[in-house]
Design an enzyme around this catalytic site. Structure first.
Site, PDB file in Angstrom:
ATOM      1  NE  ARG A 237       2.523   1.451  -4.604  1.00 18.88           N
ATOM      2  CZ  ARG A 237       1.230   1.632  -4.883  1.00 18.88           C
ATOM      3  NH1 ARG A 237       0.483   0.630  -5.326  1.00 18.88           N
ATOM      4  NH2 ARG A 237       0.664   2.810  -4.732  1.00 18.88           N
ATOM      5  CD  GLU A 266       3.777  -0.996 -11.258  1.00 17.12           C
ATOM      6  OE1 GLU A 266       3.265   0.132 -11.350  1.00 17.12           O
ATOM      7  OE2 GLU A 266       3.338  -1.876 -10.510  1.00 17.12           O
ATOM      8  CG  HIS A 284      -0.397  -0.467 -10.867  1.00 15.95           C
ATOM      9  ND1 HIS A 284       0.720  -0.027 -10.220  1.00 15.95           N
ATOM     10  CD2 HIS A 284      -1.435  -0.192 -10.016  1.00 15.95           C
ATOM     11  CE1 HIS A 284       0.391   0.487  -9.045  1.00 15.95           C
ATOM     12  NE2 HIS A 284      -0.921   0.402  -8.898  1.00 15.95           N
TER      13      HIS A 284
HETATM   14  P1  NAP Z   1      -4.188   0.386   4.795  1.00 15.96           P
HETATM   15  O1  NAP Z   1      -5.610   0.437   5.212  1.00 15.96           O
HETATM   16  O2  NAP Z   1      -3.224   1.360   5.391  1.00 15.96           O
HETATM   17  O3  NAP Z   1      -3.656  -1.091   5.072  1.00 15.96           O
HETATM   18  C1  NAP Z   1      -2.322  -1.459   5.040  1.00 15.96           C
HETATM   19  C2  NAP Z   1      -2.160  -2.675   5.945  1.00 15.96           C
HETATM   20  O4  NAP Z   1      -0.822  -3.172   5.811  1.00 15.96           O
HETATM   21  C3  NAP Z   1      -2.378  -2.356   7.408  1.00 15.96           C
HETATM   22  O5  NAP Z   1      -3.237  -3.330   7.952  1.00 15.96           O
HETATM   23  C4  NAP Z   1      -1.001  -2.428   8.049  1.00 15.96           C
HETATM   24  O6  NAP Z   1      -1.106  -2.955   9.376  1.00 15.96           O
HETATM   25  C5  NAP Z   1      -0.278  -3.407   7.105  1.00 15.96           C
HETATM   26  N1  NAP Z   1       1.144  -3.124   7.071  1.00 15.96           N
HETATM   27  C6  NAP Z   1       1.738  -1.923   6.809  1.00 15.96           C
HETATM   28  N2  NAP Z   1       3.066  -2.021   6.904  1.00 15.96           N
HETATM   29  C7  NAP Z   1       3.323  -3.307   7.243  1.00 15.96           C
HETATM   30  C8  NAP Z   1       4.519  -4.031   7.504  1.00 15.96           C
HETATM   31  N3  NAP Z   1       5.717  -3.430   7.439  1.00 15.96           N
HETATM   32  N4  NAP Z   1       4.421  -5.330   7.813  1.00 15.96           N
HETATM   33  C9  NAP Z   1       3.210  -5.936   7.893  1.00 15.96           C
HETATM   34  N5  NAP Z   1       2.048  -5.304   7.663  1.00 15.96           N
HETATM   35  C10 NAP Z   1       2.098  -4.011   7.347  1.00 15.96           C
HETATM   36  O7  NAP Z   1      -4.056   0.562   3.233  1.00 15.96           O
HETATM   37  P2  NAP Z   1      -5.076   0.104   2.083  1.00 15.96           P
HETATM   38  O8  NAP Z   1      -6.001   1.212   1.768  1.00 15.96           O
HETATM   39  O9  NAP Z   1      -5.637  -1.223   2.431  1.00 15.96           O
HETATM   40  O10 NAP Z   1      -4.015  -0.040   0.847  1.00 15.96           O
HETATM   41  C11 NAP Z   1      -2.967  -0.953   0.946  1.00 15.96           C
HETATM   42  C12 NAP Z   1      -1.997  -0.836  -0.211  1.00 15.96           C
HETATM   43  O11 NAP Z   1      -2.569  -1.372  -1.379  1.00 15.96           O
HETATM   44  C13 NAP Z   1      -1.598   0.571  -0.627  1.00 15.96           C
HETATM   45  O12 NAP Z   1      -0.607   1.125   0.220  1.00 15.96           O
HETATM   46  C14 NAP Z   1      -1.099   0.369  -2.029  1.00 15.96           C
HETATM   47  O13 NAP Z   1       0.286   0.075  -2.030  1.00 15.96           O
HETATM   48  C15 NAP Z   1      -1.864  -0.866  -2.499  1.00 15.96           C
HETATM   49  N6  NAP Z   1      -2.832  -0.534  -3.563  1.00 15.96           N
HETATM   50  C16 NAP Z   1      -2.631  -1.017  -4.814  1.00 15.96           C
HETATM   51  C17 NAP Z   1      -3.549  -0.734  -5.808  1.00 15.96           C
HETATM   52  C18 NAP Z   1      -3.382  -1.253  -7.192  1.00 15.96           C
HETATM   53  O14 NAP Z   1      -3.859  -0.616  -8.119  1.00 15.96           O
HETATM   54  N7  NAP Z   1      -2.755  -2.407  -7.381  1.00 15.96           N
HETATM   55  C19 NAP Z   1      -4.648   0.075  -5.532  1.00 15.96           C
HETATM   56  C20 NAP Z   1      -4.811   0.562  -4.252  1.00 15.96           C
HETATM   57  C21 NAP Z   1      -3.899   0.233  -3.266  1.00 15.96           C
HETATM   58  P3  NAP Z   1      -0.004  -2.579  10.510  1.00 15.96           P
HETATM   59  O15 NAP Z   1       0.157  -1.094  10.454  1.00 15.96           O
HETATM   60  O16 NAP Z   1      -0.604  -3.109  11.772  1.00 15.96           O
HETATM   61  O17 NAP Z   1       1.229  -3.314  10.145  1.00 15.96           O
HETATM   62  C1  8YV Z   2      -3.349   3.623  -8.752  1.00 21.15           C
HETATM   63  C2  8YV Z   2      -2.658   2.517  -6.540  1.00 21.15           C
HETATM   64  O1  8YV Z   2      -3.214   2.839  -9.879  1.00 21.15           O
HETATM   65  O2  8YV Z   2      -3.988   3.758  -5.041  1.00 21.15           O
HETATM   66  C3  8YV Z   2      -2.939   3.139  -5.218  1.00 21.15           C
HETATM   67  O3  8YV Z   2      -2.089   2.986  -4.332  1.00 21.15           O
HETATM   68  O4  8YV Z   2      -1.703   1.839  -6.724  1.00 21.15           O
HETATM   69  C4  8YV Z   2      -3.632   2.657  -7.655  1.00 21.15           C
HETATM   70  O5  8YV Z   2      -4.915   2.933  -7.227  1.00 21.15           O
HETATM   71  C5  8YV Z   2      -2.191   4.549  -8.585  1.00 21.15           C
HETATM   72  O6  8YV Z   2      -2.245   5.269  -7.443  1.00 21.15           O
HETATM   73  C6  8YV Z   2      -2.142   5.586  -9.690  1.00 21.15           C
HETATM   74  O7  8YV Z   2      -2.094   4.989 -10.856  1.00 21.15           O
END
Ligand code: NAP
Ligand code: 8YV
Length: 326
Positions: A237, A266, A284
């Protein structure tokens, strides 16, 4: 085939633009009310009372939640749900769901692609070819940076972090990470602090959630620790980054380059990041293939169907996991 849902039509509110397939499914299974944006003044009082579910793509704050007295569930389109006030929803007994797992591999693929594009300057190379410079001036100069010999630090070793780590491990690179807690059964080197991780590696990938706990966690101090050969990639993010500090670090040589898929405000991207020659910037798109977005749409709607037909969500967020349907 989904389970049957109760015969009284359940009203689902969809604020703002939404995925077409999700909209079609909601309209087929429920009574769909679509409004232009998450603004309760666009819904009259009787309709507010009818709303039992919200399917959300963007911000759902406490005031919006409170506008719907019979709200039971908010189904977020996306795994990151920092734009939904889940803590407030929990106090109201409202379930919040997200779309984990179905996007993990896509986001990991894109993140690795962004990392390589940033290091090897692939967008610049393509622009060189398209501008006819290959023919008129010869080969583009070699890229100063490479993936070879790099050491990878992952901020957020969760579902997606692990998928990125597996890919980069298979590229022959050492992996380390920072979370609040070490991940059981994971052999990658754990660092208790983000600064210690940044110091130990030259390539920092952020895939941590947004929200107050990670707000501007990537700041001037972390970027200085990463160092002059450092490359920062963010597909988590934008709120996690102090973008002014990042722009300065990129222009004064504190770090070498950055690849960014997400931004703090964004769709607005700071001019300094747009102007920087050592950035690769994406709008994104990490989960943005038709295949993966459809899977996200299905899971978003499946959560609504499951809630209203069985009383249980499929993928609740931790804040509301204990909430029971009344
Ligand atoms: P997840 O399985 O919940 O993983 C998040 C990780 O971050 C966990 O290992 C957690 O470990 C760590 N974390 C959370 N808060 C933290 C903190 N304050 N300090 C340090 N580490 C921390 O989630 P995921 O499915 O991998 O997704 C992760 C993130 O990717 C989403 O929340 C979203 O923001 C982003 N994302 C972006 C896109 C995109 O389109 N660019 C798409 C999908 C996801 P601990 O709880 O042990 O700290
Ligand atoms: C998407 C994301 O782009 O899943 C997330 O956290 O950031 C992305 O997969 C978003 O949720 C909607 O556009």
């Amino acid at each position: 085939m989904t389970d049957p849902i109760p015969s009284t039509p359940v009203t689902i509110l969809v604020p703002g633009k939404f995925h077409d397939h999700a909209l079609n499914r909601i309209a087929g299974e429920f009574r769909l009310v679509a409004i232009e944006r998450a603004d309760a003044s666009l819904v009259d009082k009787a309709e507010c009372e009818a709303v039992r579910g919200i399917a959300a793509f963007g911000g759902v704050d406490a005031a919006f939640i409170d506008a719907f007295p019979n709200l039971e569930i908010i189904a977020n389109f996306g795994v990151g749900y920092d734009s939904v006030d889940a803590a407030h929803a929990a106090t109201r007994g409202v379930m919040v769901t997200n779309t984990p797992d179905v996007l993990t591999e896509e986001v990991a693929d894109t993140t690795v692609g962004l990392l390589i594009s940033t290091l090897r300057e692939l967008p610049k190379a393509e622009a060189w070819l398209r501008a006819g410079k290959w023919a008129s001036q010869g080969p583009i100069p070699v890229s100063p940076l490479t993936l070879r010999t790099r050491s990878i630090g992952i901020f957020g070793m969760g579902r997606i972090g692990l998928a990125i780590a597996k890919r980069l491990e298979s590229f022959g690179l050492p992996i380390a990470y920072h979370n609040r807690r070490p991940v059981e059964g994971v052999a990658y080197t754990y660092y208790r602090s983000l600064k210690a991780l940044a110091k130990a590696v030259d390539t920092l990938i952020c895939i941590a959630p947004g929200g107050a706990a990670t707000e501007k966690a990537i700041n001037a101090e972390i970027l200085a620790a990463l160092g002059p050969n450092g490359v920062f990639v963010n597909s988590g993010r934008g709120s996690t980054v102090d973008e002014d500090a990042l722009a300065k670090a990129l222009s004064d040589g504190t770090i070498a380059a950055a690849g960014l898929d997400v931004f703090a405000n964004e769709p607005h991207v700071p001019q300094a990041l747009l102007d920087a020659p050592n950035t690769v910037l994406l709008p994104h798109v990490a989960s943005g293939s038709a295949f993966t977005r459809r899977a996200m749409a299905d899971l978003c709607v499946d959560n609504l169907v499951s809630w209203f037909s069985t009383g249980k969500p499929l993928t609740p967020v931790p804040e509301t996991a204990r909430i029971k349907k009344q």
